[in-house]
Design an enzyme around this catalytic site. Structure first.
Site, PDB file in Angstrom:
ATOM      1  N   ASP A 313      23.219 -16.354 -31.114  1.00  0.00           N
ATOM      2  CA  ASP A 313      24.543 -16.108 -30.477  1.00  0.00           C
ATOM      3  C   ASP A 313      24.183 -14.816 -29.274  1.00  0.00           C
ATOM      4  OD1 ASP A 313      27.246 -15.824 -29.935  1.00  0.00           O
ATOM      5  OD2 ASP A 313      27.273 -14.105 -30.816  1.00  0.00           O
ATOM      6  N   LYS A 314      24.209 -14.289 -28.445  1.00  0.00           N
ATOM      7  CA  LYS A 314      23.690 -13.260 -27.989  1.00  0.00           C
ATOM      8  C   LYS A 314      24.573 -12.338 -28.177  1.00  0.00           C
ATOM      9  CE  LYS A 314      25.758 -11.887 -23.364  1.00  0.00           C
ATOM     10  NZ  LYS A 314      25.889 -10.846 -23.610  1.00  0.00           N
ATOM     11  N   THR A 315      26.552 -11.407 -28.035  1.00  0.00           N
ATOM     12  CA  THR A 315      26.552 -10.723 -28.529  1.00  0.00           C
ATOM     13  C   THR A 315      26.362 -10.090 -29.846  1.00  0.00           C
ATOM     14  OG1 THR A 315      27.471 -10.882 -26.706  1.00  0.00           O
ATOM     15  CG2 THR A 315      29.056  -9.241 -28.139  1.00  0.00           C
ATOM     16  N   THR A 465      25.843 -18.469 -25.202  1.00  0.00           N
ATOM     17  CA  THR A 465      26.810 -17.271 -24.858  1.00  0.00           C
ATOM     18  C   THR A 465      28.325 -17.551 -24.167  1.00  0.00           C
ATOM     19  OG1 THR A 465      27.140 -14.949 -24.206  1.00  0.00           O
ATOM     20  CG2 THR A 465      25.662 -16.351 -23.185  1.00  0.00           C
ATOM     21  N   LYS A 493      29.995 -24.210 -28.722  1.00  0.00           N
ATOM     22  CA  LYS A 493      29.229 -23.453 -29.879  1.00  0.00           C
ATOM     23  C   LYS A 493      28.423 -25.214 -30.759  1.00  0.00           C
ATOM     24  CE  LYS A 493      29.043 -18.788 -29.070  1.00  0.00           C
ATOM     25  NZ  LYS A 493      29.183 -17.510 -29.445  1.00  0.00           N
ATOM     26  N   ASP A 512      27.256 -13.835 -35.860  1.00  0.00           N
ATOM     27  CA  ASP A 512      28.071 -13.145 -36.934  1.00  0.00           C
ATOM     28  C   ASP A 512      28.579 -14.035 -37.861  1.00  0.00           C
ATOM     29  OD1 ASP A 512      29.934 -14.818 -35.911  1.00  0.00           O
ATOM     30  OD2 ASP A 512      30.544 -13.238 -34.473  1.00  0.00           O
TER      31      ASP A 512
END
Length: 580
Positions: A313-315, A465, A493, A512
């Protein structure tokens, strides 16, 4: 038999013939009990193994010796029985001791908490037993003291050593409103902490619980060892039966035949298989915990060695999840000076852009001067006096309002920032544009090395993302990511993970643990990053205490090393049984 081997004849006296049967029976009942109980458990589970073989061997020797005592022709095996049980108990003790030592770091974690805490009261302070602390209590943590419980700093500043929990070697600076973890050590500065978790509710207790569960969970290698022990047991019993029949048909004496039967059962016993897997598991999970890698499910750790693709995941994973000044372009002004002035102008603003500029200035350790006559320009930016001069900070709308154009160098930089999906913020002195700042979610410095190491393992790196394709492409270009899925909704996702799996790839998902929970569950290996000490996260086979993407290749390395050692142990454990 021992008397014959040593040429030693024990003295004879009234009742001496009962000494061997008496002590042999005591050794069988007391020393052999652990093997008899273990065999009963294996048979109830329909999974006969090493305990069954040992129990069978000592029971045959005991029953035969009792039969001889009652008049059956032959030589009793009391000495051999006692020797066999003693040797097997020694092996069992060594096995348990090895596993206990491998798990010793868990005991060390338990000892991190102090026995007492200094509680702040209306009249001062008092030393109280740790178990009397309650949520909401305020404790004083002096320099060099251990933090007694999880809590929040309400007064003071200090550098806290969290290496024993997170694996991070550098002390972490703590100030008001920062969270502290029970068991960590306050390096300098006095802290007053409001307790938020005690006992089983602490992060330390949660980490110990996770490691304990991981060590008790089953893996494919353990299942392989159990199957090997099962078949070796069956083969050993058949070999013992054939030995009995062969020597009986050959006319050997009953005592001679029973000795050979017991010998076959003992030699073929796969005792070392009981140590081959648990010892590796105990060491690997404990080493992982000490390094900030918490294994929730051993199958996930075992599968990590076979990964073909890792999806990030990017963020908050590859990036900080917080905006920073990514790049600065100036005409004549020094870059640090431009950032210092912009931070001074923005110091009274609550806007996210202001926080990005101020945080970036602090991270560069710049001395930000004070400002006067601060004024917000709604929809355009802010204005303030710094060092006796009027400065303005804002976006393109501010340029249009003032009717100014940036010089070519700054204009080109702003165009470049826009192509990368980054916001441009300008610093203006009177009517001249002196600098432009690129504001964006900053890529973690550790992400570059993490991607490089994964590529070195031959693993494809994928980014997932919800951001725009422009922003995603910019981050992917900086990191050298192979495949990018942009503008993906949270509920989509897991579909992307299954799409990769359908092409025959073994996939790990790094997220996360909250928003990415469905994708973590769908992946072959789910890795929850950024969870900090929140080990209650339900999704993910492995929980990373630190938000460091470099821990992902470390998981793969740990998986490969653990598997190599398991296979090596299995061959050493079963090899001599196969030969025998």
């Amino acid at each position: 038999m021992l008397a014959e081997l040593t040429a030693y004849q024990p003295p004879h006296f009234a009742g001496s013939e009962w000494i061997a049967p008496l002590f042999g029976t005591l050794v069988f009942i007391y020393g052999g009990r652990v093997f008899l109980q273990g065999a009963w458990g294996e048979l109830r589970a329909r999974q006969p193994g090493m305990m069954t073989l040992i129990a069978l061997a000592i029971t045959v020797a005991f029953v035969f010796s009792i039969a001889v005592l009652l008049g059956f022709p032959g030589m009793p095996l009391w000495e051999e029985l006692a020797t066999l049980i003693t040797i097997m108990l020694l092996g069992h003790w060594l096995e348990m001791r090895s596993i206990e030592q491998a798990s010793g770091a868990l005991d060390a974690l338990a000892k991190l908490l102090p026995a007492t805490a200094t509680r702040v009261t209306a009249s001062g302070t008092e030393d109280v037993p740790l178990e009397t602390l309650q949520e909401g209590d305020i404790v004083l943590v002096r320099p060099g003291a251990q933090v007694p419980a999880d809590g929040t700093v309400i007064e003071g500043e200090g550098s806290v050593n969290e290496s024993m929990i997170t694996g991070e070697s550098r002390p972490v600076h703590k100030r008001v409103d920062d969270e502290v973890i029970g068991g960590t050590v306050n390096g300098n500065g006095s802290l007053r902490v409001r307790v938020t978790g005690t006992g089983d509710a602490t992060a330390l207790a949660g980490i110990m619980r996770l490691v304990s569960e991981a060590q008790s969970s089953r893996s494919r290698a353990q299942a392989l060892a159990d199957r090997a022990a099962f078949w070796l047991t069956i083969i050993a019993v058949l070999a013992a039966i054939l030995t009995f029949l062969a020597w009986s048909l050959a006319g050997a004496a009953p005592g001679f035949t029973i000795e050979r039967v017991v010998t076959v059962l003992v030699i073929a016993c796969p005792h070392a298989l009981g140590l081959a897997i648990p010892l590796v598991v105990a060491i690997s999970t404990t080493l992982g915990a000490r390094g900030g890698l918490l294994v929730r499910d051993r199958r996930g750790l075992e599968e990590a060695r076979n990964l073909d693709a890792v999806v990030f995941d990017k963020t908050g994973t590859l990036t900080l999840g917080e905006h920073r000044v990514i790049e600065i372009a100036t005409d004549e002004l020094d870059q640090d000076e431009a950032l210092r002035v912009a931070a001074a102008v923005e110091s009274d603003s609550e806007h996210p852009v202001a926080r990005a500029i101020l945080t970036s200035a602090m991270e560069r350790e710049l001395a930000v001067p004070g400002s006067q006559d601060f004024r917000a320009l709604p929809g355009h930016g802010v204005e303030a006096q710094v060092d006796g001069r009027t400065w303005r900070v804002g976006g393109p709308n501010l340029l249009r309002q003032l009717g100014v154009a940036p010089p070519p160098l700054i204009a080109d930089a702003a165009d470049r920032f826009a192509e990368r999906g980054q916001s441009s913020v300008y610093l203006i002195d009177d009517t001249e544009v002196r600098a432009v700042f690129a504001i964006a979610d900053q890529v973690r410095p550790e992400s570059i090395e993490a991607v490089r190491r994964l590529h070195g393992e031959g693993i494809e790196v994928v980014m997932l993302t919800g951001d725009s394709r422009t922003v995603a492409a910019s981050v992917a270009e900086q990191l050298g990511i192979d495949t990018v899925y942009a503008e993906v909704l949270p509920e989509e996702k897991a579909d992307r993970i299954r799409e990769l799996q359908s092409s025959g790839k073994r996939v790990a998902m790094v997220g996360d643990g909250v928003n990415d929970a469905p994708a973590l569950v769908a992946a072959d290996v789910g890795i929850a990053i950024g969870a900090g000490t929140d080990v209650a996260v339900e999704a993910g086979d492995v929980v990373l205490v630190r938000s460091d993407p470099r821990d992902v290749p470390r998981i793969i390395e740990l998986s490969k090393a653990s598997y190599r050692k398991m296979v090596q142990n299995l061959w050493w454990a079963a090899g001599y049984n196969i030969v025998a």
